[in-house]
Design an enzyme around this catalytic site. Sequence first.
Site, PDB file in Angstrom:
ATOM      1  N   CYS A   1       0.123   0.554  -3.070  1.00 14.05           N
ATOM      2  CA  CYS A   1      -0.719   0.459  -1.888  1.00 14.05           C
ATOM      3  C   CYS A   1      -1.502   1.747  -1.655  1.00 14.05           C
ATOM      4  O   CYS A   1      -2.394   2.075  -2.417  1.00 14.05           O
ATOM      5  CB  CYS A   1       0.137   0.061  -0.681  1.00 14.05           C
ATOM      6  SG  CYS A   1      -0.758  -0.779   0.631  1.00 14.05           S
ATOM      7  N   HIS A   2      -1.168   2.531  -0.612  1.00 16.03           N
ATOM      8  CA  HIS A   2      -1.843   3.803  -0.341  1.00 16.03           C
ATOM      9  C   HIS A   2      -1.162   4.978  -1.046  1.00 16.03           C
ATOM     10  O   HIS A   2      -1.671   6.098  -0.997  1.00 16.03           O
ATOM     11  CB  HIS A   2      -1.901   4.069   1.167  1.00 16.03           C
ATOM     12  CG  HIS A   2      -2.852   3.166   1.894  1.00 16.03           C
ATOM     13  ND1 HIS A   2      -2.523   1.879   2.250  1.00 16.03           N
ATOM     14  CD2 HIS A   2      -4.122   3.352   2.313  1.00 16.03           C
ATOM     15  CE1 HIS A   2      -3.551   1.326   2.866  1.00 16.03           C
ATOM     16  NE2 HIS A   2      -4.535   2.190   2.914  1.00 16.03           N
TER      17      HIS A   2
END
Length: 188
Positions: free
Chosen positions: A113-114
């Site tokens: 994800c991030h």
Amino acid sequence: MSEHSIAGKRVAFLLTDGVEQVELTSPWQAVKEAGGQPILVAPSSGRLQGYNGTDKGDTFNVDLTVAEANAADFDALVLPGGVVNADHLRVDKDAQNFTRSFFEQHKPVAAICHGPWLLIDAGVVRGRNVTSYHTLQTDLKNAGANWSDEEVVVDQGLVTSRSPKDLDAFNSKVMEEISEGQHAGQTA
């Protein structure tokens, strides 16, 4: 769950407040089920606040601060996402150095994800094949990475995924890369 045994392998999970909870708990459980030992590493000691999207989730005990941690003591690194978590870690010099050390030692690193934001600031994505949450694609491309929109991308011990919906594929590939051990192509 995993056909890959990682018995006795120590896996660092690097995170801070604001972590996307399932991106911590799902791979953590996969490591335990495959026989590995997950260790929570963070910038500060104490407890960290997990989130389910924008809602507060559970809290988690820190096992070791990143300033105390040494990549030589671990077999792999996992970087869960969460916007706040990833944004704070990416500017933390100890987190950058700890992450870069895994690449220098050719050890598996997984980011979802991030989480790949930290890889940019650690200076380890140039020329690497990665994916991430779609909003990071420009940052990753500008840092020299080859970004693609796939559920999981594996490149010489570096495993990346886009979001919680990819966790099954992510966890499977993370266990596979950890079981294989060091990768010569995993470099800083």
